[in-house]
Design a protein around this motif. Structure first.
Motif, PDB file in Angstrom:
ATOM      1  N   ASP A  17       0.837  -1.192   0.000  1.00 19.89           N
ATOM      2  CA  ASP A  17       0.000   0.000   0.000  1.00 19.89           C
ATOM      3  C   ASP A  17       0.881   1.254   0.000  1.00 19.89           C
ATOM      4  N   VAL A  18       0.672   2.103  -0.989  1.00 15.94           N
ATOM      5  CA  VAL A  18       1.466   3.327  -1.089  1.00 15.94           C
ATOM      6  C   VAL A  18       0.553   4.517  -0.796  1.00 15.94           C
ATOM      7  N   LEU A  19       0.953   5.328   0.166  1.00 13.30           N
ATOM      8  CA  LEU A  19       0.187   6.534   0.482  1.00 13.30           C
ATOM      9  C   LEU A  19       0.889   7.736  -0.141  1.00 13.30           C
ATOM     10  N   ILE A  20       0.188   8.434  -1.001  1.00 14.45           N
ATOM     11  CA  ILE A  20       0.735   9.659  -1.598  1.00 14.45           C
ATOM     12  C   ILE A  20       0.264  10.805  -0.716  1.00 14.45           C
ATOM     13  N   SER A  21       1.221  11.387  -0.024  1.00  9.63           N
ATOM     14  CA  SER A  21       0.900  12.390   0.991  1.00  9.63           C
ATOM     15  C   SER A  21       0.914  13.803   0.386  1.00  9.63           C
ATOM     16  N   VAL A  22      -0.205  14.488   0.542  1.00  6.91           N
ATOM     17  CA  VAL A  22      -0.383  15.816  -0.059  1.00  6.91           C
ATOM     18  C   VAL A  22      -1.179  16.682   0.921  1.00  6.91           C
ATOM     19  N   THR A  23      -0.813  17.952   1.039  1.00  2.00           N
ATOM     20  CA  THR A  23      -1.572  18.839   1.930  1.00  2.00           C
ATOM     21  C   THR A  23      -2.497  19.761   1.136  1.00  2.00           C
TER      22      THR A  23
END
Ligand code: SF4
Ligand code: SF4
Length: 356
Positions: A148-154
């Motif tokens: 599982d890859v989480l693409i972290s963006v604000t």
């Protein structure tokens, strides 16, 4: 007992591959000692991070503004995790989250991060998740089925992450992984008032167009230093916190309901926490915290005979156990290590002591 045996087997296999000094170093490492939280065990691929995101808490924890790859080799990290007495080893074992307190895919740590994941996948088999603000490498497709890859963006502009790749490029890199069959989830973290919520629809729409189907909204935690840094970016968190502390991270009280409905309206599945995404990606289940249960709870079938056998083998006498409302009730007091290990092995809370 099956999980316990898998753990002993992994330890033995890795012991044969490591020199005595390597084993000693790994056993002394915090990955071999830290109790996992309900959401799993975090794996550190490096020490420090140069990206200097405005809301980052690692600098208040004493981590530097540069990065060094973590000292353990991939085999050592797998061994350290296997020997951790609290950790359950195996495909349904403790959830593994790679990249805490640093960014895993920095040029200096990228190879190590992939090496760690490969070793954990090969020798332990535990469900792995990695969270990143960099562009994840395509070779992740070969690391683990269900990774599982989480693409972290604000926000879509990256206003608070000036040294990280552009959010739109992160989304595109996530889209490439999605095309290769990897589970990729949008991790809107943290929600920064006045920044994330300002143009959330643009971000969510761009992510949907890129192929994202799942999203998690993460809470902002602030110290006095983070609040001051955010102020320099024009963000005032004071309406959302009662107090600030130099080192203690205080979660801000920001209502997420509007964000969640906006995401649902766009067709996103909204998950309650990052670990829920790991569970979902691996088609598993978990009921270890109040945010769950997550996944298909019919898959949570603790074998009570196995639990009993484990407790008797650990020396407990007159043990009686029963399942009640997605938790395991044990009539005797058991020590913290056994409680956590059983919770990790069953993904169910273990309640101990005399029954009422
Ligand atoms: S990439 Fe992660 S660890 Fe690095 S500064 Fe940003 S939030 Fe902190
Ligand atoms: S129940 Fe869900 S949110 Fe809670 S620890 Fe398990 S996976 Fe995470």
């Amino acid at each position: 007992m099956e999980v316990w045996e898998a753990k002993q087997k992994a330890i033995k296999v890795l012991e044969e591959k490591l020199e005595e000094e390597e084993r000693t170093e790994a056993r002394r490492d915090h990955h071999a000692k830290r109790p996992p939280r309900p959401c799993g065990i975090t794996v550190h691929t490096g020490v420090g991070c140069p990206l200097a995101c405005a809301y980052c808490y690692i600098y208040d924890m004493g981590f530097p503004g540069s990065v060094k790859p973590y000292k353990l080799t991939p085999l050592q990290i797998a061994y350290a995790i296997a020997t951790n007495p609290y950790v359950a080893v195996g495909a349904w074992g403790t959830l593994v989250a790679v990249g805490s307190v640093t960014e895993p895919f920095l040029p200096e740590t990228r190879e190590k991060a992939v090496g760690y994941m490969r070793a954990i996948a090969e020798y332990l088999g535990n469900p792995i998740q990695i969270s990143t603000k960099m562009l994840p490498p395509l070779e992740l497709a070969e690391v683990q089925r269900g990774l599982d890859v989480l693409i972290s963006v604000t926000d879509l502009e990256g206003r608070l992450e000036p040294k990280a790749p552009r959010p739109v490029d992160r989304l595109m890199a996530g889209a490439e992984l999605l095309k290769r069959g990897i589970s990729v989830t949008l991790f809107v973290r943290p929600i920064v008032p006045g920044v994330t919520d300002r143009e959330l629809m643009r971000l969510l729409t761009a992510a949907r167009e890129a192929g994202f189907r799942r999203v998690i909204f993460g809470t902002l935690r602030v110290t006095s230093g983070i609040a001051a840094r955010l102020r320099a970016y024009g963000v005032n968190v004071m309406p959302y916190v009662k107090e600030l502390h130099p080192t203690r991270q205080i979660p801000i009280k920001y209502p997420k309901d509007r964000l969640i409905s906006a995401a649902k309206d766009l067709g996103f599945e909204v998950l309650p926490a990052s670990c829920a995404s790991n569970v979902r990606a691996h088609c598993q289940a978990c009921a270890l915290c109040r945010w769950g249960p997550c996944g298909d709870i019919n898959k949570l079938r603790a074998n009570l005979e196995d639990v009993m056998e484990y407790l008797e083998w650990r020396g407990y006498k007159h043990v009686d156990i029963e399942m009640r409302n997605l938790s395991i009730r044990v009539n005797v007091k058991i020590d913290r290590r056994d409680k956590i290990f059983l919770e990790q092995a069953t993904r169910l809370p273990v309640e101990t002591g005399r029954r009422d």
